[in-house]
Design a protein around this motif. Structure first.
Motif, PDB file in Angstrom:
ATOM      1  N   THR A   1       1.381  -1.337   0.052  1.00  0.00           N
ATOM      2  CA  THR A   1      -0.546   0.285   0.131  1.00  0.00           C
ATOM      3  C   THR A   1       0.926   1.638   0.290  1.00  0.00           C
ATOM      4  OG1 THR A   1      -0.042   0.322   2.642  1.00  0.00           O
ATOM      5  CG2 THR A   1      -1.678  -1.520   1.265  1.00  0.00           C
ATOM      6  N   ASP A   2       0.159   2.395  -0.383  1.00  0.00           N
ATOM      7  CA  ASP A   2       0.801   3.719  -0.247  1.00  0.00           C
ATOM      8  C   ASP A   2       0.076   4.563   1.171  1.00  0.00           C
ATOM      9  OD1 ASP A   2       2.695   3.078  -2.265  1.00  0.00           O
ATOM     10  OD2 ASP A   2       1.511   3.751  -3.556  1.00  0.00           O
ATOM     11  N   ARG A   3       0.676   5.483   1.745  1.00  0.00           N
ATOM     12  CA  ARG A   3       0.415   6.178   2.046  1.00  0.00           C
ATOM     13  C   ARG A   3       0.214   8.072   1.841  1.00  0.00           C
ATOM     14  NH1 ARG A   3       2.557   1.964   4.012  1.00  0.00           N
ATOM     15  NH2 ARG A   3       4.356   2.477   3.212  1.00  0.00           N
TER      16      ARG A   3
ATOM     17  N   GLN B   1     -10.639   3.701   8.525  1.00  0.00           N
ATOM     18  CA  GLN B   1      -9.645   4.200   9.552  1.00  0.00           C
ATOM     19  C   GLN B   1     -10.515   4.343  11.140  1.00  0.00           C
ATOM     20  OE1 GLN B   1      -6.555   2.407   9.867  1.00  0.00           O
ATOM     21  NE2 GLN B   1      -6.023   2.479   7.880  1.00  0.00           N
TER      22      GLN B   1
ATOM     23  N   LEU C   1      -0.504   9.439   9.585  1.00  0.00           N
ATOM     24  CA  LEU C   1      -1.255   9.080   8.265  1.00  0.00           C
ATOM     25  C   LEU C   1       0.057   8.312   7.626  1.00  0.00           C
ATOM     26  CD1 LEU C   1      -2.927  11.811   7.385  1.00  0.00           C
ATOM     27  CD2 LEU C   1      -3.476  10.195   8.010  1.00  0.00           C
ATOM     28  N   THR C   2       1.692   8.568   7.974  1.00  0.00           N
ATOM     29  CA  THR C   2       2.471   8.062   7.344  1.00  0.00           C
ATOM     30  C   THR C   2       2.617   6.878   7.844  1.00  0.00           C
ATOM     31  OG1 THR C   2       4.761   8.306   9.319  1.00  0.00           O
ATOM     32  CG2 THR C   2       3.608  10.075   7.668  1.00  0.00           C
TER      33      THR C   2
ATOM     34  N   TRP D   1       2.400   2.776   8.471  1.00  0.00           N
ATOM     35  CA  TRP D   1       2.197   1.260   8.414  1.00  0.00           C
ATOM     36  C   TRP D   1       0.901   0.679   7.962  1.00  0.00           C
ATOM     37  CZ3 TRP D   1       6.236   2.180  12.391  1.00  0.00           C
ATOM     38  CH2 TRP D   1       5.713   2.130  12.868  1.00  0.00           C
TER      39      TRP D   1
ATOM     40  N   SER E   1      -1.741   2.982   7.755  1.00  0.00           N
ATOM     41  CA  SER E   1      -2.553   3.996   6.901  1.00  0.00           C
ATOM     42  C   SER E   1      -2.177   3.615   5.795  1.00  0.00           C
ATOM     43  CB  SER E   1      -2.293   5.556   7.753  1.00  0.00           C
ATOM     44  OG  SER E   1      -1.709   5.171   9.078  1.00  0.00           O
ATOM     45  N   GLY E   2      -2.322   2.607   5.153  1.00  0.00           N
ATOM     46  CA  GLY E   2      -2.316   2.296   3.555  1.00  0.00           C
ATOM     47  C   GLY E   2      -4.090   2.342   3.281  1.00  0.00           C
TER      48      GLY E   2
END
Lengths: 540, 363
Positions: free
Chosen positions: A69-71, A127, A172-173, A175, A177-178
Motif C-alpha cells: 500500500t501507499d500512504r 480507519q 498518516l505516514t 504502516w 494507514s495504507g
C-alpha cells in the motif's frame, strides 16, 4: 554454529549415503534472477497473520503492508521530514482541527480503480470508525470523531477533527494507514484477512498466498508515484518478492547460506559478525517510537519509594549488555523514545550506570541490612522486584538474566518468572506483585505510544490513574499542541518527567536486523525499520 | 430340513451379539468425541487470557477499550459460556466451523490445508517406516556377517533415542544446504515430502523394528523352517515367503500405533521443514488460544484416534469371536487397551518391555 552444522553434516552424510541415492532425481532450486531485476526470496522470522488493515499490529504484517500500500505522506527515514506521496500537498488550520489534503492525479489501485479524493476520504473515515457490524475495529492510532469529506472537483479531502490531534500527520505516514481500494473496505472482515484481498496502490501486488507458507508479491506494472526522495521513480526493479515465513533460526540461516534465500530477517546477535566476515551484508535499524523499556509500578512492593526506583535506573550497565549479548546493530537506550523519533531528547546522563549512586540511594531509603544471599533487607523483608520475561522478544531471556545479575551487585533481587505467549499479557499485567515489565515498540508518532502506555485514558501501565497530574497534563497537552516546536518541547518534558520520577527504566534501542546476500542491492529500511523492496534489485 | 440346524442358531446369536457390540462401540466412540469436545471448550474458558483480550491490549497494537465491546459482540464473547457452547455446537452441526480469531481465515480452510498436507506426509512416512523396519529386521536376522547383524539389531535403539529435531536438521543440512537437491523452504510438491517423511520414519520405526526382529527370530527357529530347508527350498524363499509371513503378525498390530506416533511427531518435523500441516495449525492455534481452530483440531484428531480404535475393536472379534460374547470376561478393557500384548500373547510371541501400547499412544 556453522562449524557444528558442517561436522554433523559430514557424520550424517556417511551414514546416509544409501538414502541419498534415492534423492538424486530431485532438482535443485536456485535463486535465479531474470533480466529485469530478478526475483527475490525473503525469509521472515514470523508468520503474517491477518491482512485486515486496522488490526495489522504484528511486525511481519506491517512489513507486507508497507510494500503493498501507499500512504498520504512519506516519512523520510534520513531527514525525519514529511514528504508528499499520495497527497501532493497539505495544510493544517491554525486551530489544528482542519486538515486539507490535495490528492495526486493519476494514481490507481491495483484493481484499476482510482485513488481519488472520494477513495481517500472513505479510507480515512473507515480507519477512524471501523465497521462495527463487520467486527472491524478503528485504527488505534487514529483520532475518533474524524470527518473526511472529498471534493472531486479540486481533488481535495478536508478532514475535520473533533479535537486537536497533533500526531495525526505522523500517523498518516504509518504502516497501518495504507490506502486500500473500495473492494477491500467493502469486503467482509474474513475476506479482508487475506493478503490477496489487500488491494493497494503500492509498488507490489499480492499475486498468491498460502496461509503460513508463502506470499508472492509481483511488481505493479506502471507504478509511477513514489515519494520524491526515492531514488527509483518508476516501477520496482524486482519482478517479484517471495515472502516465506521460517520460524526456525537455524533453518533460516542455513537457507541463506545455501544461496536459496536473498534476504532474511533476524539472526541471533552472536551470528552477526560471522556473517559479515563471510561477506553477507547486515542491514539493521532502530525504528522510530519507544525504546525497549521497563515501566515501574509504584503500587508494587517497595517501588512506591522514588529512590528505590531511581536505584534501578542506575543499577543497569547497558554498555555491558550490548557488549556481551548484542552487536553494533543495537545501542543502549538513551531515553524513553528511540533516537530519530520526533521530540526525542537524550536523557542518558540521568540514568548512567552508577552502582555507587544506586547503593547510596538504597542506603538512604533504609535498605541497609543484607541477608545471607547478599540481598538488601529492611524490617526483615528482602528487596525483591518481580517481573515476567517478555514473550515478544526472542533475546529477552538472556537480557533479563543479565539485568538480574547486575541488580544483585547492588543487593536487589530481580525475581524472574515465565509465561507462555497466550497467557502473558492477561496474567503478567494483572499481577499486582509485578513491579516491572517490558514494553516499547515502534510507532509512527511517539505520543501515541506514550499516551497508550502511561496515560489514564490508555493502558495506564504505571497505575497512577491520573494522580500524577503533571504527567497527565503533559500527555494531554502534546495532543493539542498545534505547532511542532511546542509539541517537541512538551514531548521533552514528558521524557524528563518519566525519568526524573523513575517511572520508566530505558534498557536498549531495539533493532530489526536483516542479512542479505551481496547480490542484493538497494535494500533499505523505513523509519519504522520495515523492509522496502521498491528500490531493491539483484545484481549478480 | 425344517428343523433349524443348531449351528445356524449359534451363528445367529453370534451375529446378534456382534451387531450389539458394534452399536455399543460406535456409541462409545461418539460419546468420547463429544466429551473431549465439551471438555476442551470449557477448559478454554477457564484458562486466563483470550485472543480478543490479547488483541485489545497487545503492546504491539493496542485497541481502544471502546473497540472491545463491538469486537466481543462480533465474536459472541459477550454471551455466557453455556450460550456460546450451544451456539458453537449448533453451528458445528450445520458444518460451520467458524473463523480463526487470529488470522480471520475460515477454520475449515485452515484445517483442510493442514490435514491434506499432513495426511500425505504421514502416508509417505508410514510406507517408509514399513520399508525401513523390514530392511533393518531382515538384515538383523539374515545378514551373513555377525557384526552387521548386531549393528542392525541395535538400530531400533538408536532410532528411539535420536530426537527427530536433530535428524530433521541433519537431513536438511545435507540434502538442502550442502547438496541443494531439495529446497529447505519452498514447497516443490512430492519431493518436499521426502525428507520430512524420512525424518518421521527414522523417528518412529524403532519399536516396530524391534517387534519385527523378535518375530522373525522366533519364526526362523520354528520346526517348519527345518522342514522347508530339508525340502530344498531356497533360503531367500524361506526368509521372505515363510518366515516373514509368520514372524510379521505381531508387528502388524503395531502399525496402528505407528499412525498415532506419526501424527504426534509431525509438530516437530513440520517446524524444522517449514511445513504448514496439521502440526503447524495446532501449534499456532494453541499458542494464540484461537478457540475455533483448537476445537476443530481437537474434534479432528480425536475422531482419528477414536476411529482407529474403533476399527481395531471391530476387527478383533472377526479374528477372535470370543471377544463379543457377553460374560466372556477377561476384562474387555485390558484387552482393548493392549492389543499388542493380546495379539502377541495369542501368537505366542514375547513382547519386549518398553514398547508403547495403544493406550500409551492415546494418552
Amino acid at each position: 554454529m556453522t562449524r557444528t552444522t558442517r561436522r554433523r553434516a559430514r557424520l550424517a552424510a556417511a551414514a546416509l549415503v544409501a538414502v541419498s541415492i534415492a534423492l538424486t532425481g530431485c532438482s535443485a532450486a536456485s535463486a535465479s534472477s531474470d533480466a529485469d531485476g530478478g526475483s527475490l526470496t525473503y525469509l521472515d522470522a514470523e508468520i503474517p497473520t491477518s491482512a485486515q488493515v486496522q488490526e495489522a499490529g504484528t511486525w511481519q504484517t506491517r512489513a507486507l503492508q508497507q510494500n503493498i500500500t501507499d500512504r498520504l505522506l512519506y516519512p523520510n527515514a534520513e531527514t525525519g521530514e514529511l514528504e508528499p506521496w499520495i497527497a501532493d500537498s497539505w495544510t493544517v488550520s491554525p486551530d489544528g482541527l482542519t486538515y486539507t489534503f490535495v490528492i495526486r492525479d493519476g494514481v490507481t489501485y491495483s484493481d484499476g480503480t482510482a485513488v481519488d479524493a472520494a477513495s481517500v476520504a472513505k479510507n480515512l473515515n473507515w480507519q477512524s470508525t471501523g465497521d462495527e457490524a463487520k467486527g472491524t475495529t478503528p485504527n488505534a492510532q487514529f483520532p475518533s470523531g474524524l470527518v473526511a469529506t472529498p471534493d472531486d472537483a479540486t481533488s481535495t479531502v478536508t478532514v475535520v477533527l473533533a479535537a486537536p490531534y497533533a500526531p495525526f500527520l505522523n500517523v498518516l505516514t504509518g504502516w497501518g494507514s495504507g490506502l486500500v481500494a473500495d473492494a477491500t473496505i467493502d469486503a467482509s472482515k474474513e475476506e479482508q484477512s487475506k493478503f490477496v484481498n489487500l488491494i493497494g496502490s503500492g509498488p507490489f501486488v499480492v499475486a498468491s498466498e498460502t496461509y503460513g507458507k508463502e506470499i508472492v508479491l509481483n511488481r505493479r506494472e506502471g507504478y509511477a508515484w513514489a515519494p520524491p526522495s526515492s531514488p527509483n521513480q518508476g516501477e520496482a526493479h524486482l519482478a517479484s518478492v517471495t515472502v516465506i515465513p521460517v520460524q526456525e533460526d537455524s533453518v533460516r540461516l542455513g537457507t541463506l547460506k545455501s544461496g536459496e534465500a536473498d534476504v532474511i530477517r533476524y539472526v541471533q546477535p552472536s551470528e552477526e559478525q560471522g556473517l559479515v566476515d563471510a561477506g553477507y551484508d547486515v542491514v539493521s535499524k532502530t525504528g522510530v517510537g519507544l525504546s525497549n523499556q521497563w515501566f515501574l509500578r509504584s503500587q508494587a512492593p517497595f517501588l512506591d519509594d522514588v529512590d528505590v526506583r531511581k536505584a534501578l535506573l542506575h543499577a543497569i550497565d547497558r554498555e555491558q549488555i550490548i557488549e556481551t549479548q548484542y552487536t553494533d546493530s543495537w545501542t543502549p537506550a538513551t531515553s524513553v523514545l528511540s533516537p530519530g523519533t520526533f521530540g526525542y531528547v537524550d536523557e542518558s546522563a540521568k540514568f548512567a550506570y552508577d552502582p555507587d549512586a544506586a547503593n547510596r540511594l538504597l542506603d538512604g531509603a533504609g535498605w541497609t541490612e543484607r541477608d545471607a544471599d547478599g540481598y538488601r533487607t529492611k524490617g526483615g523483608e528482602r528487596l525483591t522486584v518481580k517481573t515476567y520475561i517478555d514473550v515478544y522478544d526472542n533475546t529477552a531471556k538472556s537480557l533479563f538474566q543479565q539485568i538480574q545479575n547486575q541488580f544483585k551487585d547492588v543487593g536487589i533481587e530481580l525475581s524472574l518468572n515465565e509465561l507462555d505467549y497466550s497467557t502473558y499479557w492477561a496474567t503478567a499485567f494483572a499481577d499486582p506483585e509485578v513491579g516491572a515489565l517490558r514494553v516499547g515498540w515502534p510507532h509512527p508518532d511517539p505520543s501515541k505510544g506514550l499516551s497508550e502506555y502511561y496515560s489514564k485514558d490508555g493502558s495506564d501501565l504505571l497505575g497512577l490513574a491520573g494522580s500524577d497530574t503533571t504527567l497527565q497534563s503533559l500527555l494531554d497537552a502534546q495532543n493539542a499542541a498545534t505547532d511542532d516546536d511546542t509539541r517537541a518541547a512538551i514531548l521533552g518534558q514528558i521524557q524528563d518527567h518519566l525519568i526524573d520520577q523513575a517511572y520508566v527504566v530505558p534498557i536498549l534501542n531495539d533493532s530489526q536486523v536483516f542479512v542479505t546476500q551481496q547480490r542484493v542491492k538497494g535494500f533499505s529500511l523505513t523509519d519504522g525499520a520495515l523492509p522496502e523492496f521498491y528500490n531493491t534489485s539483484i545484481e549478480d | 430340513m425344517s428343523n433349524q440346524h443348531p449351528n445356524a442358531s449359534a451363528a445367529d446369536t453370534r451375529h446378534r451379539q456382534y451387531r450389539e457390540y458394534v452399536i455399543r462401540r460406535v456409541a462409545q466412540a461418539l460419546l468420547v468425541i463429544a466429551l473431549v469436545y465439551t471438555l476442551v471448550f470449557f477448559t478454554l474458558f477457564v484458562l486466563p487470557g483470550d485472543p480478543i483480550e490479547n488483541k485489545l491490549t497487545s503492546p504491539l497494537n493496542p485497541l481502544p477499550p471502546s473497540a472491545g465491546e463491538a469486537l466481543r459482540a462480533y465474536y459472541h464473547f459477550d454471551l455466557s459460556p453455556i450460550e456460546q457452547f450451544a451456539l458453537t455446537v449448533s453451528r458445528l452441526f450445520q458444518g460451520d466451523l467458524g473463523y480463526s480469531l487470529v488470522s480471520g481465515r475460515a477454520v475449515s480452510d485452515l484445517v483442510a490445508q493442514g490435514f491434506s498436507d499432513t495426511i500425505v506426509l504421514a502416508g509417505v512416512a508410514f510406507i517408509m517406516t514399513i520399508v525401513l523396519s523390514l530392511a533393518i529386521a531382515l538384515t538383523a536376522v539374515y545378514a551373513p556377517v555377525r557384526a552387521i547383524r548386531s549393528i542392525a539389531a541395535s538400530a531400533p535403539i538408536a532410532s528411539i533415542s535420536a530426537p527427530s529435531f536433530l535428524i530433521g536438521f541433519v537431513l536438511l543440512a545435507i540434502f538442502s544446504f550442502q547438496l541443494g537437491w531439495v529446497s529447505s523452504v519452498r514447497d516443490q510438491g512430492f519431493v518436499s515430502y521426502v525428507l520430512p517423511a524420512l525424518t518421521l520414519a527414522l523417528a518412529v520405526n524403532g519399536p516396530l523394528t524391534q517387534v519385527l526382529i523378535q518375530g522373525l527370530r522366533k519364526a526362523a527357529d520354528e520346526p517348519f523352517v527345518t522342514v522347508l530347508r530339508a525340502k530344498g527350498t531356497s533360503e531367500v524363499r524361506i526368509a521372505l515367503g515363510h518366515v516373514l509371513k509368520n514372524g510379521a503378525i505381531p508387528s502388524i498390530t503395531m502399525l496402528a500405533l505407528v499412525v498415532g506416533e506419526l501424527l504426534a511427531g509431525v509438530v516437530v518435523v513440520e517446524a524444522v521443514f517449514t511445513r504448514t500441516g496439521l502440526g503447524f495449525i495446532t501449534f499456532e492455534s494453541v499458542r494464540d488460544q484461537d478457540t475455533p481452530v483448537i476445537l476443530a483440531v481437537v474434534i479432528l484428531i480425536s475422531s482419528i484416534y477414536v476411529g482407529i480404535n474403533l476399527v481395531t475393536d471391530l476387527v478383533y472379534p472377526v479374528l477372535d469371536p470370543r471377544i463379543v460374547r457377553p460374560g466372556h470376561g477377561r476384562s474387555r478393557r485390558s484387552r482393548l487397551a493392549r492389543p499388542t500384548v493380546a495379539t502377541a500373547a495369542a501368537t505366542g510371541t514375547a513382547v519386549p518391555d518398553g514398547i508403547p501400547t495403544k493406550a500409551s499412544v492415546d494418552a
